[in-house]
Design an enzyme around this catalytic site. Structure first.
Site, PDB file in Angstrom:
ATOM      1  N   TYR A  89      21.836  16.702  81.409  1.00 22.14           N
ATOM      2  CA  TYR A  89      21.297  15.983  82.575  1.00 22.14           C
ATOM      3  C   TYR A  89      22.262  16.065  83.759  1.00 22.14           C
ATOM      4  O   TYR A  89      21.841  16.219  84.905  1.00 22.14           O
ATOM      5  CB  TYR A  89      21.043  14.511  82.222  1.00 22.14           C
ATOM      6  CG  TYR A  89      20.314  13.779  83.323  1.00 22.14           C
ATOM      7  CD1 TYR A  89      18.918  13.728  83.351  1.00 22.14           C
ATOM      8  CD2 TYR A  89      21.015  13.168  84.369  1.00 22.14           C
ATOM      9  CE1 TYR A  89      18.248  13.095  84.365  1.00 22.14           C
ATOM     10  CE2 TYR A  89      20.346  12.531  85.400  1.00 22.14           C
ATOM     11  CZ  TYR A  89      18.957  12.491  85.383  1.00 22.14           C
ATOM     12  OH  TYR A  89      18.286  11.867  86.408  1.00 22.14           O
ATOM     13  N   PHE A 128       7.695  28.749 109.702  1.00 28.55           N
ATOM     14  CA  PHE A 128       6.789  29.107 108.615  1.00 28.55           C
ATOM     15  C   PHE A 128       5.819  27.942 108.442  1.00 28.55           C
ATOM     16  O   PHE A 128       6.101  26.826 108.863  1.00 28.55           O
ATOM     17  CB  PHE A 128       7.571  29.389 107.327  1.00 28.55           C
ATOM     18  CG  PHE A 128       6.645  29.747 106.199  1.00 28.55           C
ATOM     19  CD1 PHE A 128       5.892  30.906 106.259  1.00 28.55           C
ATOM     20  CD2 PHE A 128       6.478  28.913 105.113  1.00 28.55           C
ATOM     21  CE1 PHE A 128       4.997  31.220 105.251  1.00 28.55           C
ATOM     22  CE2 PHE A 128       5.594  29.227 104.103  1.00 28.55           C
ATOM     23  CZ  PHE A 128       4.844  30.380 104.171  1.00 28.55           C
ATOM     24  N   ASP A 129       4.684  28.170 107.789  1.00 28.13           N
ATOM     25  CA  ASP A 129       3.648  27.123 107.759  1.00 28.13           C
ATOM     26  C   ASP A 129       4.104  25.808 107.129  1.00 28.13           C
ATOM     27  O   ASP A 129       3.828  24.736 107.646  1.00 28.13           O
ATOM     28  CB  ASP A 129       2.329  27.626 107.139  1.00 28.13           C
ATOM     29  CG  ASP A 129       2.440  28.120 105.707  1.00 28.13           C
ATOM     30  OD1 ASP A 129       3.566  28.155 105.185  1.00 28.13           O
ATOM     31  OD2 ASP A 129       1.408  28.465 105.112  1.00 28.13           O
ATOM     32  N   ASP A 131      16.662  28.651 108.089  1.00 30.04           N
ATOM     33  CA  ASP A 131      15.665  28.723 107.037  1.00 30.04           C
ATOM     34  C   ASP A 131      15.907  30.111 106.449  1.00 30.04           C
ATOM     35  O   ASP A 131      15.474  31.120 107.001  1.00 30.04           O
ATOM     36  CB  ASP A 131      14.269  28.582 107.664  1.00 30.04           C
ATOM     37  CG  ASP A 131      13.158  28.705 106.642  1.00 30.04           C
ATOM     38  OD1 ASP A 131      13.446  29.095 105.500  1.00 30.04           O
ATOM     39  OD2 ASP A 131      12.003  28.419 107.002  1.00 30.04           O
ATOM     40  N   ALA A 160      15.284  31.889 103.642  1.00 29.67           N
ATOM     41  CA  ALA A 160      14.525  32.436 102.510  1.00 29.67           C
ATOM     42  C   ALA A 160      14.773  33.939 102.301  1.00 29.67           C
ATOM     43  O   ALA A 160      14.852  34.403 101.173  1.00 29.67           O
ATOM     44  CB  ALA A 160      13.033  32.171 102.709  1.00 29.67           C
ATOM     45  N   LYS A 187      12.445  33.829  97.164  1.00 32.97           N
ATOM     46  CA  LYS A 187      12.390  35.133  97.848  1.00 32.97           C
ATOM     47  C   LYS A 187      13.699  35.869  97.538  1.00 32.97           C
ATOM     48  O   LYS A 187      13.823  36.482  96.501  1.00 32.97           O
ATOM     49  CB  LYS A 187      12.201  34.935  99.358  1.00 32.97           C
ATOM     50  CG  LYS A 187      10.820  34.432  99.757  1.00 32.97           C
ATOM     51  CD  LYS A 187      10.665  32.962  99.637  1.00 32.97           C
ATOM     52  CE  LYS A 187       9.401  32.449 100.278  1.00 32.97           C
ATOM     53  NZ  LYS A 187       9.139  31.046  99.927  1.00 32.97           N
ATOM     54  N   HIS A 238      -5.466  26.271 105.204  1.00 32.72           N
ATOM     55  CA  HIS A 238      -5.794  27.586 104.621  1.00 32.72           C
ATOM     56  C   HIS A 238      -5.696  27.598 103.098  1.00 32.72           C
ATOM     57  O   HIS A 238      -6.332  28.413 102.445  1.00 32.72           O
ATOM     58  CB  HIS A 238      -4.900  28.670 105.216  1.00 32.72           C
ATOM     59  CG  HIS A 238      -3.437  28.386 105.076  1.00 32.72           C
ATOM     60  ND1 HIS A 238      -2.795  27.433 105.825  1.00 32.72           N
ATOM     61  CD2 HIS A 238      -2.495  28.916 104.267  1.00 32.72           C
ATOM     62  CE1 HIS A 238      -1.522  27.404 105.493  1.00 32.72           C
ATOM     63  NE2 HIS A 238      -1.316  28.287 104.540  1.00 32.72           N
TER      64      HIS A 238
HETATM   65  N1  F0G Z   1      10.510  29.092 104.750  1.00 31.33           N
HETATM   66  C1  F0G Z   1      10.017  30.334 104.808  1.00 31.33           C
HETATM   67  C2  F0G Z   1      10.472  31.267 105.871  1.00 31.33           C
HETATM   68  C3  F0G Z   1       9.061  30.731 103.874  1.00 31.33           C
HETATM   69  O1  F0G Z   1       8.574  31.955 103.948  1.00 31.33           O
HETATM   70  C4  F0G Z   1       8.655  29.814 102.878  1.00 31.33           C
HETATM   71  C5  F0G Z   1       7.658  30.172 101.890  1.00 31.33           C
HETATM   72  C6  F0G Z   1       9.221  28.542 102.849  1.00 31.33           C
HETATM   73  C7  F0G Z   1      10.147  28.211 103.811  1.00 31.33           C
HETATM   74  C8  F0G Z   1       8.827  27.510 101.819  1.00 31.33           C
HETATM   75  O2  F0G Z   1       9.375  27.823 100.600  1.00 31.33           O
HETATM   76  O3  F0G Z   1       7.438  28.228  99.066  1.00 31.33           O
HETATM   77  O4  F0G Z   1       9.728  27.738  98.185  1.00 31.33           O
HETATM   78  O5  F0G Z   1       8.400  25.963  99.274  1.00 31.33           O
HETATM   79  N2  F0G Z   1       6.963  31.188 101.976  1.00 31.33           N
HETATM   80  C9  F0G Z   1       6.005  31.704 101.050  1.00 31.33           C
HETATM   81  C10 F0G Z   1       5.279  32.836 101.704  1.00 31.33           C
HETATM   82  C11 F0G Z   1       5.114  30.704 100.433  1.00 31.33           C
HETATM   83  O6  F0G Z   1       4.256  33.261 101.140  1.00 31.33           O
HETATM   84  O7  F0G Z   1       5.720  33.355 102.737  1.00 31.33           O
HETATM   85  P1  F0G Z   1       8.690  27.425  99.211  1.00 31.33           P
END
Ligand code: F0G
Length: 469
Positions: free
Chosen positions: A72, A124-125, A215, A217, A258, A450
Protein backbone atom coordinates in the site's frame (compact mmCIF):
# COMPACT_ATOMS: atom_id res chain seq x y z
CA UNK A 1 6.49 6.36 -53.87
CA UNK A 2 6.50 6.86 -50.15
CA UNK A 3 9.31 5.13 -48.25
CA UNK A 4 8.34 2.57 -45.60
CA UNK A 5 9.99 2.80 -42.21
CA UNK A 6 11.14 -0.50 -40.73
CA UNK A 7 9.89 -1.51 -37.28
CA UNK A 8 12.83 -1.65 -34.84
CA UNK A 9 11.31 -4.70 -33.12
CA UNK A 10 9.88 -8.08 -34.01
CA UNK A 11 6.52 -9.41 -32.89
CA UNK A 12 6.44 -11.97 -30.08
CA UNK A 13 2.76 -12.00 -29.11
CA UNK A 14 -0.19 -11.57 -31.50
CA UNK A 15 -3.76 -10.49 -31.03
CA UNK A 16 -6.28 -11.54 -33.70
CA UNK A 17 -8.42 -8.95 -35.48
CA UNK A 18 -11.11 -9.52 -38.09
CA UNK A 19 -13.24 -7.50 -40.42
CA UNK A 20 -17.00 -7.88 -39.87
CA UNK A 21 -19.10 -8.10 -43.04
CA UNK A 22 -20.45 -4.93 -44.63
CA UNK A 23 -23.91 -5.86 -43.38
CA UNK A 24 -22.64 -6.24 -39.82
CA UNK A 25 -20.75 -2.96 -40.01
CA UNK A 26 -23.86 -1.13 -41.18
CA UNK A 27 -25.78 -2.63 -38.28
CA UNK A 28 -23.07 -1.74 -35.75
CA UNK A 29 -22.78 1.89 -36.78
CA UNK A 30 -26.52 2.28 -36.88
CA UNK A 31 -26.97 0.79 -33.41
CA UNK A 32 -24.16 3.03 -32.17
CA UNK A 33 -26.15 6.13 -33.17
CA UNK A 34 -23.41 6.93 -35.72
CA UNK A 35 -20.97 7.50 -32.89
CA UNK A 36 -17.85 5.34 -33.25
CA UNK A 37 -17.12 5.58 -29.50
CA UNK A 38 -20.21 3.44 -29.01
CA UNK A 39 -19.07 0.56 -31.25
CA UNK A 40 -17.68 -2.59 -29.61
CA UNK A 41 -13.91 -2.95 -30.18
CA UNK A 42 -14.44 -6.50 -31.48
CA UNK A 43 -16.35 -4.99 -34.40
CA UNK A 44 -13.40 -2.78 -35.43
CA UNK A 45 -10.73 -3.99 -37.87
CA UNK A 46 -8.08 -1.25 -37.68
CA UNK A 47 -8.59 0.91 -34.61
CA UNK A 48 -7.11 4.39 -35.01
CA UNK A 49 -9.43 6.01 -32.48
CA UNK A 50 -6.55 6.95 -30.24
CA UNK A 51 -2.88 6.41 -29.52
CA UNK A 52 -3.70 6.61 -25.81
CA UNK A 53 -3.13 3.47 -23.78
CA UNK A 54 -3.52 1.36 -26.89
CA UNK A 55 0.12 0.64 -27.71
CA UNK A 56 2.10 -2.57 -27.27
CA UNK A 57 4.40 -2.95 -24.29
CA UNK A 58 7.93 -4.27 -24.70
CA UNK A 59 9.36 -7.49 -23.28
CA UNK A 60 11.17 -5.36 -20.73
CA UNK A 61 7.92 -3.76 -19.60
CA UNK A 62 6.20 -7.14 -19.31
CA UNK A 63 9.15 -8.40 -17.30
CA UNK A 64 8.73 -5.28 -15.12
CA UNK A 65 5.11 -6.20 -14.50
CA UNK A 66 6.36 -9.35 -12.76
CA UNK A 67 8.33 -7.36 -10.23
CA UNK A 68 5.28 -5.31 -9.27
CA UNK A 69 5.23 -4.53 -5.55
CA UNK A 70 1.65 -4.08 -4.44
CA UNK A 71 2.40 -2.74 -0.98
CA UNK A 72 0.00 0.00 0.00
CA UNK A 73 2.79 2.43 0.87
CA UNK A 74 6.36 2.83 -0.28
CA UNK A 75 6.43 -0.02 -2.82
CA UNK A 76 9.70 -0.44 -4.75
CA UNK A 77 8.21 0.44 -8.15
CA UNK A 78 7.17 3.83 -6.84
CA UNK A 79 10.81 4.76 -6.25
CA UNK A 80 11.75 3.74 -9.79
CA UNK A 81 8.80 5.72 -11.18
CA UNK A 82 9.62 8.79 -9.08
CA UNK A 83 13.34 8.73 -9.87
CA UNK A 84 12.69 8.40 -13.62
CA UNK A 85 10.24 11.30 -13.76
CA UNK A 86 12.34 13.57 -11.58
CA UNK A 87 15.29 13.00 -13.87
CA UNK A 88 13.56 13.35 -17.24
CA UNK A 89 11.48 16.40 -16.30
CA UNK A 90 13.86 17.93 -13.78
CA UNK A 91 11.24 18.22 -11.07
CA UNK A 92 11.37 17.84 -7.28
CA UNK A 93 7.99 16.29 -6.45
CA UNK A 94 6.05 13.58 -8.28
CA UNK A 95 2.40 12.66 -7.75
CA UNK A 96 1.12 9.55 -9.51
CA UNK A 97 -2.43 9.26 -10.77
CA UNK A 98 -4.29 6.85 -13.00
CA UNK A 99 -4.50 8.98 -16.13
CA UNK A 100 -3.89 12.45 -17.53
CA UNK A 101 -7.32 13.92 -16.91
CA UNK A 102 -7.04 13.14 -13.20
CA UNK A 103 -3.83 15.16 -13.12
CA UNK A 104 -5.83 17.95 -14.79
CA UNK A 105 -8.67 17.62 -12.32
CA UNK A 106 -6.37 17.69 -9.29
CA UNK A 107 -4.35 20.57 -10.67
CA UNK A 108 -7.24 22.79 -11.79
CA UNK A 109 -9.25 22.06 -8.64
CA UNK A 110 -6.26 23.33 -6.68
CA UNK A 111 -5.18 26.43 -8.62
CA UNK A 112 -8.21 27.65 -10.58
CA UNK A 113 -10.84 30.16 -9.41
CA UNK A 114 -14.11 30.77 -11.19
CA UNK A 115 -13.66 33.22 -14.07
CA UNK A 116 -9.90 32.58 -14.42
CA UNK A 117 -8.32 32.35 -17.86
CA UNK A 118 -6.11 29.45 -18.89
CA UNK A 119 -4.06 30.06 -22.04
CA UNK A 120 -2.73 27.00 -23.88
CA UNK A 121 -1.19 26.57 -27.36
CA UNK A 122 -4.28 24.39 -27.87
CA UNK A 123 -6.26 22.64 -25.17
CA UNK A 124 -6.90 18.97 -25.56
CA UNK A 125 -10.60 18.17 -25.05
CA UNK A 126 -10.27 16.85 -21.46
CA UNK A 127 -8.02 19.77 -20.51
CA UNK A 128 -10.55 22.21 -21.87
CA UNK A 129 -13.43 20.38 -20.19
CA UNK A 130 -11.63 20.23 -16.84
CA UNK A 131 -10.90 23.96 -17.05
CA UNK A 132 -14.51 24.75 -17.88
CA UNK A 133 -15.80 22.35 -15.25
CA UNK A 134 -14.02 24.41 -12.58
CA UNK A 135 -15.47 27.63 -14.02
CA UNK A 136 -12.33 28.60 -15.94
CA UNK A 137 -12.10 30.03 -19.44
CA UNK A 138 -9.91 28.00 -21.77
CA UNK A 139 -8.09 30.16 -24.34
CA UNK A 140 -6.36 28.56 -27.32
CA UNK A 141 -3.37 30.46 -28.67
CA UNK A 142 -1.82 28.46 -31.52
CA UNK A 143 0.83 30.16 -33.66
CA UNK A 144 -0.11 31.89 -36.92
CA UNK A 145 1.81 29.41 -39.10
CA UNK A 146 -0.71 26.71 -38.17
CA UNK A 147 -3.29 28.22 -40.48
CA UNK A 148 -0.90 28.65 -43.38
CA UNK A 149 -1.56 25.55 -45.43
CA UNK A 150 1.39 26.19 -47.70
CA UNK A 151 3.89 26.59 -44.89
CA UNK A 152 6.07 23.60 -44.06
CA UNK A 153 7.29 25.21 -40.84
CA UNK A 154 8.09 22.21 -38.62
CA UNK A 155 6.97 23.80 -35.34
CA UNK A 156 3.37 24.61 -36.15
CA UNK A 157 2.51 23.43 -32.62
CA UNK A 158 4.06 26.61 -31.19
CA UNK A 159 2.38 29.03 -28.82
CA UNK A 160 1.31 32.40 -30.20
CA UNK A 161 3.48 34.47 -27.88
CA UNK A 162 2.11 37.84 -29.08
CA UNK A 163 -1.37 36.52 -28.37
CA UNK A 164 -0.25 35.43 -24.90
CA UNK A 165 1.15 38.88 -24.09
CA UNK A 166 -2.02 40.51 -25.40
CA UNK A 167 -4.23 38.25 -23.27
CA UNK A 168 -2.19 38.93 -20.13
CA UNK A 169 -2.38 42.69 -20.75
CA UNK A 170 -6.12 42.45 -21.37
CA UNK A 171 -7.29 40.32 -18.45
CA UNK A 172 -4.38 40.93 -16.06
CA UNK A 173 -1.91 38.37 -14.70
CA UNK A 174 -3.98 37.87 -11.53
CA UNK A 175 -6.70 36.11 -13.46
CA UNK A 176 -4.27 33.70 -15.13
CA UNK A 177 -3.33 30.97 -12.62
CA UNK A 178 -1.24 29.04 -15.14
CA UNK A 179 -0.03 29.01 -18.73
CA UNK A 180 0.02 25.56 -20.34
CA UNK A 181 2.08 24.31 -23.26
CA UNK A 182 0.78 21.08 -24.82
CA UNK A 183 3.66 18.95 -26.14
CA UNK A 184 3.10 17.96 -28.92
CA UNK A 185 0.10 20.06 -29.76
CA UNK A 186 -2.41 17.24 -30.13
CA UNK A 187 -5.50 19.13 -31.27
CA UNK A 188 -3.44 21.21 -33.68
CA UNK A 189 -2.21 18.29 -35.74
CA UNK A 190 0.09 16.66 -33.17
CA UNK A 191 2.73 19.15 -34.22
CA UNK A 192 5.71 19.99 -32.05
CA UNK A 193 6.69 23.10 -30.11
CA UNK A 194 10.25 24.38 -30.53
CA UNK A 195 12.66 24.91 -27.66
CA UNK A 196 12.91 28.58 -28.66
CA UNK A 197 9.14 28.93 -28.33
CA UNK A 198 9.13 27.20 -24.93
CA UNK A 199 11.90 29.56 -23.79
CA UNK A 200 9.94 32.57 -24.96
CA UNK A 201 6.78 31.49 -23.14
CA UNK A 202 8.94 30.97 -20.02
CA UNK A 203 10.32 34.46 -20.38
CA UNK A 204 6.80 35.94 -20.64
CA UNK A 205 5.69 33.95 -17.58
CA UNK A 206 8.70 35.26 -15.66
CA UNK A 207 7.93 38.82 -16.72
CA UNK A 208 4.39 38.59 -15.34
CA UNK A 209 5.03 36.16 -12.49
CA UNK A 210 2.95 33.34 -13.97
CA UNK A 211 3.20 29.59 -13.49
CA UNK A 212 4.17 27.56 -16.56
CA UNK A 213 3.00 23.96 -16.86
CA UNK A 214 3.39 21.39 -19.61
CA UNK A 215 0.74 18.99 -20.76
CA UNK A 216 3.49 16.53 -21.62
CA UNK A 217 1.58 13.53 -22.99
CA UNK A 218 3.81 13.36 -26.09
CA UNK A 219 6.97 15.03 -24.83
CA UNK A 220 9.34 12.44 -26.34
CA UNK A 221 7.92 12.85 -29.84
CA UNK A 222 8.23 16.61 -29.34
CA UNK A 223 11.87 16.22 -28.25
CA UNK A 224 12.62 14.12 -31.34
CA UNK A 225 11.29 16.85 -33.64
CA UNK A 226 13.47 19.40 -31.83
CA UNK A 227 16.51 17.22 -32.44
CA UNK A 228 15.58 16.81 -36.08
CA UNK A 229 14.53 20.32 -37.01
CA UNK A 230 15.83 22.87 -34.51
CA UNK A 231 19.35 24.21 -35.00
CA UNK A 232 21.68 23.54 -32.12
CA UNK A 233 20.12 20.24 -30.99
CA UNK A 234 21.45 17.85 -33.67
CA UNK A 235 24.01 16.41 -31.29
CA UNK A 236 21.92 16.32 -28.14
CA UNK A 237 20.35 13.11 -26.92
CA UNK A 238 16.56 12.94 -26.63
CA UNK A 239 16.94 12.73 -22.85
CA UNK A 240 19.00 15.91 -22.80
CA UNK A 241 16.39 17.70 -24.88
CA UNK A 242 13.57 16.44 -22.66
CA UNK A 243 15.46 17.57 -19.57
CA UNK A 244 16.06 20.98 -21.05
CA UNK A 245 12.38 21.31 -21.96
CA UNK A 246 11.37 20.15 -18.48
CA UNK A 247 13.64 22.66 -16.78
CA UNK A 248 11.66 25.52 -18.32
CA UNK A 249 8.40 24.44 -16.63
CA UNK A 250 7.24 24.87 -13.04
CA UNK A 251 5.30 21.67 -13.39
CA UNK A 252 4.18 18.90 -15.70
CA UNK A 253 0.87 17.08 -16.09
CA UNK A 254 1.19 13.91 -18.06
CA UNK A 255 -0.93 11.10 -19.35
CA UNK A 256 1.49 8.16 -19.35
CA UNK A 257 -0.76 6.40 -21.88
CA UNK A 258 1.07 8.04 -24.77
CA UNK A 259 4.82 8.57 -24.42
CA UNK A 260 4.82 6.58 -21.18
CA UNK A 261 4.28 3.59 -23.52
CA UNK A 262 1.89 2.17 -20.94
CA UNK A 263 -1.76 1.15 -21.06
CA UNK A 264 -2.74 3.22 -18.03
CA UNK A 265 -1.23 5.92 -15.86
CA UNK A 266 -0.39 9.54 -15.38
CA UNK A 267 1.25 11.98 -13.02
CA UNK A 268 1.86 15.50 -11.89
CA UNK A 269 5.42 16.68 -11.26
CA UNK A 270 6.19 20.06 -9.71
CA UNK A 271 9.04 22.03 -8.21
CA UNK A 272 7.24 23.94 -5.50
CA UNK A 273 6.88 22.10 -2.19
CA UNK A 274 3.84 24.05 -1.06
CA UNK A 275 1.99 23.42 -4.30
CA UNK A 276 2.96 19.74 -4.14
CA UNK A 277 1.46 19.58 -0.65
CA UNK A 278 -1.85 21.08 -1.77
CA UNK A 279 -2.05 18.77 -4.78
CA UNK A 280 -1.27 15.78 -2.56
CA UNK A 281 -4.27 16.45 -0.33
CA UNK A 282 -6.67 16.06 -3.21
CA UNK A 283 -4.67 13.17 -4.65
CA UNK A 284 -5.17 11.17 -1.47
CA UNK A 285 -8.83 12.04 -1.45
CA UNK A 286 -9.64 10.95 -4.99
CA UNK A 287 -6.85 8.65 -6.21
CA UNK A 288 -4.98 7.03 -3.36
CA UNK A 289 -1.86 7.12 -1.24
CA UNK A 290 0.89 9.24 -2.87
CA UNK A 291 3.14 6.28 -3.62
CA UNK A 292 0.59 4.60 -5.90
CA UNK A 293 -2.07 7.20 -6.79
CA UNK A 294 -4.70 4.92 -8.29
CA UNK A 295 -2.18 2.66 -10.02
CA UNK A 296 -0.91 -0.83 -9.32
CA UNK A 297 2.75 -1.19 -8.37
CA UNK A 298 3.24 -3.12 -11.62
CA UNK A 299 1.79 -0.21 -13.62
CA UNK A 300 4.29 2.16 -12.03
CA UNK A 301 7.08 -0.16 -13.13
CA UNK A 302 5.78 -0.42 -16.71
CA UNK A 303 5.59 3.37 -16.93
CA UNK A 304 9.08 3.89 -15.52
CA UNK A 305 10.47 1.52 -18.15
CA UNK A 306 8.21 2.95 -20.88
CA UNK A 307 9.36 6.50 -20.27
CA UNK A 308 12.95 5.37 -20.81
CA UNK A 309 12.10 3.43 -23.96
CA UNK A 310 10.21 6.41 -25.38
CA UNK A 311 13.49 8.32 -25.36
CA UNK A 312 15.25 5.82 -27.63
CA UNK A 313 16.14 7.49 -30.87
CA UNK A 314 15.68 4.54 -33.23
CA UNK A 315 12.20 4.03 -31.79
CA UNK A 316 11.31 7.69 -32.31
CA UNK A 317 12.73 7.71 -35.85
CA UNK A 318 10.50 4.74 -36.69
CA UNK A 319 7.51 6.18 -34.83
CA UNK A 320 7.57 9.54 -36.58
CA UNK A 321 8.62 7.86 -39.86
CA UNK A 322 5.53 5.64 -39.72
CA UNK A 323 3.27 8.66 -39.28
CA UNK A 324 4.98 10.45 -42.16
CA UNK A 325 4.62 7.35 -44.38
CA UNK A 326 0.94 7.05 -43.50
CA UNK A 327 0.43 10.71 -44.46
CA UNK A 328 2.21 10.21 -47.77
CA UNK A 329 0.18 7.18 -48.83
CA UNK A 330 -3.08 8.93 -47.90
CA UNK A 331 -2.08 11.95 -49.96
CA UNK A 332 -1.17 9.67 -52.86
CA UNK A 333 -4.81 8.51 -53.02
CA UNK A 334 -6.11 12.09 -52.94
CA UNK A 335 -6.93 12.57 -49.26
CA UNK A 336 -6.19 16.11 -48.01
CA UNK A 337 -4.25 16.08 -44.75
CA UNK A 338 -2.73 18.68 -42.45
CA UNK A 339 0.97 19.04 -43.20
CA UNK A 340 3.64 18.64 -42.09
CA UNK A 341 2.64 15.48 -40.27
CA UNK A 342 3.14 15.37 -36.51
CA UNK A 343 4.16 12.65 -34.08
CA UNK A 344 1.15 10.48 -33.40
CA UNK A 345 -1.62 10.85 -35.96
CA UNK A 346 -2.77 11.97 -39.34
CA UNK A 347 -5.28 14.80 -39.34
CA UNK A 348 -7.49 14.79 -42.40
CA UNK A 349 -8.86 18.13 -43.48
CA UNK A 350 -12.49 17.01 -43.66
CA UNK A 351 -13.75 20.54 -44.38
CA UNK A 352 -11.68 20.61 -47.57
CA UNK A 353 -12.44 16.98 -48.39
CA UNK A 354 -16.24 17.35 -48.07
CA UNK A 355 -17.01 21.00 -48.91
CA UNK A 356 -20.64 20.10 -49.66
CA UNK A 357 -21.27 19.35 -45.97
CA UNK A 358 -21.51 22.47 -43.77
CA UNK A 359 -19.60 22.46 -40.44
CA UNK A 360 -22.90 22.35 -38.49
CA UNK A 361 -23.62 19.08 -40.29
CA UNK A 362 -20.31 17.57 -39.16
CA UNK A 363 -18.27 16.70 -42.28
CA UNK A 364 -15.63 15.07 -40.08
CA UNK A 365 -18.22 12.78 -38.56
CA UNK A 366 -19.49 11.89 -42.00
CA UNK A 367 -16.00 10.79 -43.05
CA UNK A 368 -15.49 8.93 -39.77
CA UNK A 369 -18.70 6.96 -40.26
CA UNK A 370 -17.80 6.19 -43.88
CA UNK A 371 -14.36 4.83 -42.95
CA UNK A 372 -16.03 2.44 -40.55
CA UNK A 373 -18.67 1.37 -43.02
CA UNK A 374 -16.21 0.76 -45.81
CA UNK A 375 -13.33 -0.78 -43.97
CA UNK A 376 -14.07 -1.31 -40.29
CA UNK A 377 -11.64 1.53 -39.59
CA UNK A 378 -12.17 3.69 -36.52
CA UNK A 379 -10.90 7.28 -36.48
CA UNK A 380 -12.24 10.25 -34.56
CA UNK A 381 -13.83 13.55 -35.54
CA UNK A 382 -11.98 16.61 -34.29
CA UNK A 383 -14.15 19.49 -35.37
CA UNK A 384 -17.60 20.86 -34.69
CA UNK A 385 -18.75 17.70 -32.95
CA UNK A 386 -15.84 17.57 -30.50
CA UNK A 387 -15.31 21.28 -30.02
CA UNK A 388 -18.57 22.91 -31.12
CA UNK A 389 -21.85 23.26 -29.25
CA UNK A 390 -22.61 25.70 -26.47
CA UNK A 391 -20.11 26.69 -23.76
CA UNK A 392 -21.88 25.62 -20.53
CA UNK A 393 -20.32 28.54 -18.62
CA UNK A 394 -20.73 31.45 -21.01
CA UNK A 395 -23.56 30.24 -23.26
CA UNK A 396 -21.41 31.14 -26.29
CA UNK A 397 -21.79 29.05 -29.41
CA UNK A 398 -18.39 27.48 -30.06
CA UNK A 399 -17.10 26.85 -33.55
CA UNK A 400 -13.65 25.40 -34.16
CA UNK A 401 -11.49 26.70 -36.97
CA UNK A 402 -11.18 23.37 -38.74
CA UNK A 403 -13.17 20.26 -39.42
CA UNK A 404 -10.78 17.36 -39.07
CA UNK A 405 -10.69 13.60 -38.69
CA UNK A 406 -7.82 12.17 -36.70
CA UNK A 407 -6.36 8.77 -37.47
CA UNK A 408 -4.15 8.15 -34.45
CA UNK A 409 -1.59 5.38 -34.65
CA UNK A 410 -1.07 3.31 -31.48
CA UNK A 411 2.59 2.88 -30.60
CA UNK A 412 4.38 -0.31 -31.76
CA UNK A 413 1.04 -1.95 -32.64
CA UNK A 414 0.18 -1.76 -36.31
CA UNK A 415 2.59 -2.49 -39.13
CA UNK A 416 2.80 -0.53 -42.37
CA UNK A 417 0.48 -3.04 -44.08
CA UNK A 418 -2.36 -2.05 -41.75
CA UNK A 419 -1.78 1.55 -42.74
CA UNK A 420 -1.68 0.63 -46.43
CA UNK A 421 -5.03 -1.08 -45.99
CA UNK A 422 -6.43 2.19 -44.60
CA UNK A 423 -5.05 4.06 -47.62
CA UNK A 424 -6.75 1.53 -49.95
CA UNK A 425 -10.09 2.13 -48.24
CA UNK A 426 -9.51 5.86 -48.38
CA UNK A 427 -9.02 5.59 -52.15
CA UNK A 428 -12.57 4.18 -52.37
CA UNK A 429 -13.94 6.97 -50.17
CA UNK A 430 -12.21 9.57 -52.34
CA UNK A 431 -13.92 8.12 -55.38
CA UNK A 432 -17.39 8.36 -53.83
CA UNK A 433 -16.97 11.33 -51.54
CA UNK A 434 -19.69 13.43 -53.15
CA UNK A 435 -22.25 10.89 -51.96
CA UNK A 436 -21.45 11.40 -48.28
CA UNK A 437 -24.09 13.22 -46.26
CA UNK A 438 -24.28 15.33 -43.10
CA UNK A 439 -25.42 14.39 -39.58
CA UNK A 440 -27.57 15.83 -36.82
CA UNK A 441 -27.28 15.27 -33.07
CA UNK A 442 -30.25 13.58 -31.43
CA UNK A 443 -28.97 13.44 -27.85
CA UNK A 444 -25.99 15.13 -26.16
CA UNK A 445 -24.60 15.58 -22.62
CA UNK A 446 -23.26 18.93 -21.25
CA UNK A 447 -19.56 18.09 -21.30
CA UNK A 448 -17.48 16.14 -23.85
CA UNK A 449 -20.51 15.42 -25.99
CA UNK A 450 -18.62 13.55 -28.71
CA UNK A 451 -18.02 10.58 -26.40
CA UNK A 452 -21.63 9.68 -25.81
CA UNK A 453 -23.94 11.63 -28.13
CA UNK A 454 -26.13 9.90 -30.69
CA UNK A 455 -26.78 11.16 -34.21
CA UNK A 456 -28.83 10.58 -37.29
CA UNK A 457 -28.00 10.80 -40.96
CA UNK A 458 -29.48 13.65 -42.88
CA UNK A 459 -29.95 11.71 -46.10
CA UNK A 460 -32.37 8.86 -46.49
CA UNK A 461 -29.73 6.31 -47.43
CA UNK A 462 -26.23 5.49 -46.29
CA UNK A 463 -23.70 7.18 -48.53
CA UNK A 464 -21.43 5.24 -50.88
CA UNK A 465 -21.72 1.94 -52.63
CA UNK A 466 -21.45 -1.39 -50.90
CA UNK A 467 -17.82 -2.40 -50.82
CA UNK A 468 -16.55 -5.75 -52.12
CA UNK A 469 -15.11 -6.52 -48.70
N1 F0G B 1 -3.58 15.89 -22.68
C1 F0G B 1 -3.42 15.54 -23.96
C2 F0G B 1 -2.59 16.38 -24.87
C3 F0G B 1 -4.06 14.39 -24.44
O1 F0G B 1 -3.90 14.06 -25.71
C4 F0G B 1 -4.83 13.62 -23.54
C5 F0G B 1 -5.52 12.43 -23.99
C6 F0G B 1 -4.94 14.02 -22.21
C7 F0G B 1 -4.30 15.17 -21.82
C8 F0G B 1 -5.77 13.25 -21.21
O2 F0G B 1 -5.12 12.10 -20.85
O3 F0G B 1 -6.60 10.22 -21.59
O4 F0G B 1 -4.81 9.88 -19.87
O5 F0G B 1 -6.84 11.17 -19.32
N2 F0G B 1 -5.65 12.13 -25.18
C9 F0G B 1 -6.23 10.96 -25.76
C10 F0G B 1 -6.34 11.17 -27.23
C11 F0G B 1 -7.48 10.49 -25.13
O6 F0G B 1 -7.03 10.35 -27.87
O7 F0G B 1 -5.72 12.08 -27.79
P1 F0G B 1 -5.89 10.77 -20.39
Amino acid sequence: MAKRPIEPFRIKVTEPISLPSREERDKCINEAGYNVFRIKAKDIFVDLLTDSGTGAMSQKQWAGIMIGDESYAGGRNWFHFERTIKDIFQKNFVLPCHQGRVAENIFFSTVLRKGDYVPNNTHFDTTRANTMHKGGIAVDLPCAELDDEKSDFPFKGNFDTDGLRALIEKVGPDSIPVVIITLTNNSAGGLPVSMANIAEVRQICDQYGLLLFFDAARFAENAYFIKKYEAGFENSTIREIAQRMGAYADGVMMSAKKDGLANMGGFLAVNDEKLAGRLKELLILIEGFPTYGGLNGRDLEAIAIGLEEALEEDYLAYRTGQIRYFGEILQEVGCPIITPTGGHAIFIDAGRFLPHIEPVRFPGQSLTVELYRRGGIRGVEIGSLMFGGVDPNTGDVLSPKREMVRLAVPRRMYTCSHLEYVADIMAEVVRDKDKLCGYEIIHEPTFLRHFTCTMKELAGKPAGVVSER
